[in-house]
Design a protein around this motif. Structure first.
Motif, PDB file in Angstrom:
ATOM      1  N   SER A   1      16.046  41.336  23.374  1.00  0.00           N
ATOM      2  CA  SER A   1      15.644  42.724  23.312  1.00  0.00           C
ATOM      3  C   SER A   1      14.603  42.920  24.406  1.00  0.00           C
ATOM      4  O   SER A   1      13.793  42.017  24.661  1.00  0.00           O
ATOM      5  N   GLU A   2      14.619  44.079  25.043  1.00  0.00           N
ATOM      6  CA  GLU A   2      13.654  44.329  26.113  1.00  0.00           C
ATOM      7  C   GLU A   2      12.234  44.186  25.572  1.00  0.00           C
ATOM      8  O   GLU A   2      11.896  44.713  24.526  1.00  0.00           O
ATOM      9  N   GLY A   3      11.417  43.426  26.283  1.00  0.00           N
ATOM     10  CA  GLY A   3      10.031  43.247  25.887  1.00  0.00           C
ATOM     11  C   GLY A   3       9.812  42.220  24.796  1.00  0.00           C
ATOM     12  O   GLY A   3       8.737  42.168  24.211  1.00  0.00           O
ATOM     13  N   ASP A   4      10.824  41.366  24.534  1.00  0.00           N
ATOM     14  CA  ASP A   4      10.704  40.411  23.429  1.00  0.00           C
ATOM     15  C   ASP A   4       9.846  39.184  23.737  1.00  0.00           C
ATOM     16  O   ASP A   4       9.495  38.430  22.838  1.00  0.00           O
ATOM     17  N   GLY A   5       9.516  38.967  25.012  1.00  0.00           N
ATOM     18  CA  GLY A   5       8.650  37.847  25.362  1.00  0.00           C
ATOM     19  C   GLY A   5       9.341  36.503  25.448  1.00  0.00           C
ATOM     20  O   GLY A   5       8.679  35.491  25.660  1.00  0.00           O
ATOM     21  N   LEU A   6      10.664  36.485  25.294  1.00  0.00           N
ATOM     22  CA  LEU A   6      11.382  35.215  25.417  1.00  0.00           C
ATOM     23  C   LEU A   6      11.478  34.816  26.887  1.00  0.00           C
ATOM     24  O   LEU A   6      11.416  35.668  27.776  1.00  0.00           O
ATOM     25  N   PRO A   7      11.640  33.515  27.161  1.00  0.00           N
ATOM     26  CA  PRO A   7      11.711  33.065  28.553  1.00  0.00           C
ATOM     27  C   PRO A   7      12.887  33.682  29.303  1.00  0.00           C
ATOM     28  O   PRO A   7      13.932  33.987  28.709  1.00  0.00           O
ATOM     29  N   LYS A   8      12.708  33.825  30.619  1.00  0.00           N
ATOM     30  CA  LYS A   8      13.767  34.355  31.475  1.00  0.00           C
ATOM     31  C   LYS A   8      15.000  33.462  31.348  1.00  0.00           C
ATOM     32  O   LYS A   8      14.891  32.244  31.368  1.00  0.00           O
ATOM     33  N   GLY A   9      16.146  34.067  31.190  1.00  0.00           N
ATOM     34  CA  GLY A   9      17.397  33.333  31.073  1.00  0.00           C
ATOM     35  C   GLY A   9      17.767  32.957  29.650  1.00  0.00           C
ATOM     36  O   GLY A   9      18.875  32.505  29.399  1.00  0.00           O
TER      37      GLY A   9
ATOM     38  N   LEU B   1       8.838  41.316  13.183  1.00  0.00           N
ATOM     39  CA  LEU B   1       9.552  40.911  14.404  1.00  0.00           C
ATOM     40  C   LEU B   1      10.097  42.132  15.151  1.00  0.00           C
ATOM     41  O   LEU B   1      10.031  42.179  16.382  1.00  0.00           O
ATOM     42  N   LYS B   2      10.593  43.102  14.426  1.00  0.00           N
ATOM     43  CA  LYS B   2      11.083  44.326  15.071  1.00  0.00           C
ATOM     44  C   LYS B   2       9.949  45.077  15.762  1.00  0.00           C
ATOM     45  O   LYS B   2      10.128  45.590  16.860  1.00  0.00           O
ATOM     46  N   ARG B   3       8.781  45.121  15.126  1.00  0.00           N
ATOM     47  CA  ARG B   3       7.625  45.775  15.757  1.00  0.00           C
ATOM     48  C   ARG B   3       7.186  45.031  17.017  1.00  0.00           C
ATOM     49  O   ARG B   3       6.570  45.620  17.904  1.00  0.00           O
ATOM     50  N   ALA B   4       7.507  43.729  17.088  1.00  0.00           N
ATOM     51  CA  ALA B   4       7.167  42.914  18.263  1.00  0.00           C
ATOM     52  C   ALA B   4       8.297  42.942  19.294  1.00  0.00           C
ATOM     53  O   ALA B   4       8.354  42.081  20.173  1.00  0.00           O
ATOM     54  N   ASP B   5       9.191  43.926  19.189  1.00  0.00           N
ATOM     55  CA  ASP B   5      10.315  44.098  20.105  1.00  0.00           C
ATOM     56  C   ASP B   5      11.287  42.923  20.095  1.00  0.00           C
ATOM     57  O   ASP B   5      11.943  42.643  21.094  1.00  0.00           O
ATOM     58  N   MET B   6      11.384  42.237  18.968  1.00  0.00           N
ATOM     59  CA  MET B   6      12.362  41.157  18.836  1.00  0.00           C
ATOM     60  C   MET B   6      13.560  41.697  18.069  1.00  0.00           C
ATOM     61  O   MET B   6      13.465  42.726  17.400  1.00  0.00           O
ATOM     62  N   ALA B   7      14.697  41.001  18.201  1.00  0.00           N
ATOM     63  CA  ALA B   7      15.937  41.452  17.566  1.00  0.00           C
ATOM     64  C   ALA B   7      16.425  40.403  16.561  1.00  0.00           C
ATOM     65  O   ALA B   7      17.250  39.557  16.898  1.00  0.00           O
ATOM     66  N   PRO B   8      15.903  40.435  15.318  1.00  0.00           N
ATOM     67  CA  PRO B   8      16.340  39.462  14.317  1.00  0.00           C
ATOM     68  C   PRO B   8      17.826  39.613  14.012  1.00  0.00           C
ATOM     69  O   PRO B   8      18.313  40.721  13.792  1.00  0.00           O
ATOM     70  N   LEU B   9      18.550  38.484  14.027  1.00  0.00           N
ATOM     71  CA  LEU B   9      19.979  38.488  13.761  1.00  0.00           C
ATOM     72  C   LEU B   9      20.319  37.855  12.415  1.00  0.00           C
ATOM     73  O   LEU B   9      21.226  38.297  11.722  1.00  0.00           O
ATOM     74  N   ASP B  10      19.602  36.782  12.077  1.00  0.00           N
ATOM     75  CA  ASP B  10      19.924  36.035  10.869  1.00  0.00           C
ATOM     76  C   ASP B  10      18.658  35.368  10.343  1.00  0.00           C
ATOM     77  O   ASP B  10      17.833  34.898  11.130  1.00  0.00           O
ATOM     78  N   VAL B  11      18.518  35.337   9.026  1.00  0.00           N
ATOM     79  CA  VAL B  11      17.375  34.684   8.398  1.00  0.00           C
ATOM     80  C   VAL B  11      17.903  33.700   7.358  1.00  0.00           C
ATOM     81  O   VAL B  11      18.712  34.064   6.510  1.00  0.00           O
ATOM     82  N   THR B  12      17.421  32.462   7.438  1.00  0.00           N
ATOM     83  CA  THR B  12      17.747  31.450   6.438  1.00  0.00           C
ATOM     84  C   THR B  12      16.453  31.052   5.751  1.00  0.00           C
ATOM     85  O   THR B  12      15.472  30.708   6.416  1.00  0.00           O
TER      86      THR B  12
END
Length: 122
Positions: free
Chosen positions: A24-32, A58-69
């Protein structure tokens, strides 16, 4: 002098969650990176509440949660034979004390790399 009413014991517990996130844009994950797995300790009165709070944060942090275990509480994990380090226990206690969600570990995924599967935490 009036006696203050005794504080009810907290019903909060800490749950260990493994959250897979996409990009997600702005999620802070490494490039690539194509996404990541996050090991999280989250407080809640039950696991569904801990999951809801975690996903919202996580959504407020611009992350895109897909699955939770969910892997349960400290006690449940001990009963399942999980080896839990002192560092892990400290983070769990912090999540409980602060009524918070703590990301303990982040493992990014890259192209041509599949998630390792849903194994149990150490």
């Amino acid at each position: 002098m009036t006696d203050k009413p005794k504080k009810k014991p907290s019903r909060q517990q800490v749950y260990t969650l493994l959250v897979e996130v996409g990009r997600s844009e702005g999620d802070g994950l490494p490039k690539g990176a194509t996404g990541a797995a996050l090991m999280i300790y989250a407080s809640g009165v039950d696991e569904p509440e801990a999951v809801r709070e975690t996903v919202a944060i996580l959504k407020r942090a611009d992350m895109a949660p897909l699955d939770v275990t969910g892997y349960g509480t400290l006690q449940e994990r001990l009963e399942q034979g999980h080896d839990i380090s002192d560092d892990e226990r400290e983070l769990m206690q912090r999540a409980l004390d602060e009524n918070s969600v703590i990301v303990a570990q982040m493992t990014p995924f890259f192209e041509d790399q599949k998630p390792a599967g849903k194994g149990r935490p150490n």
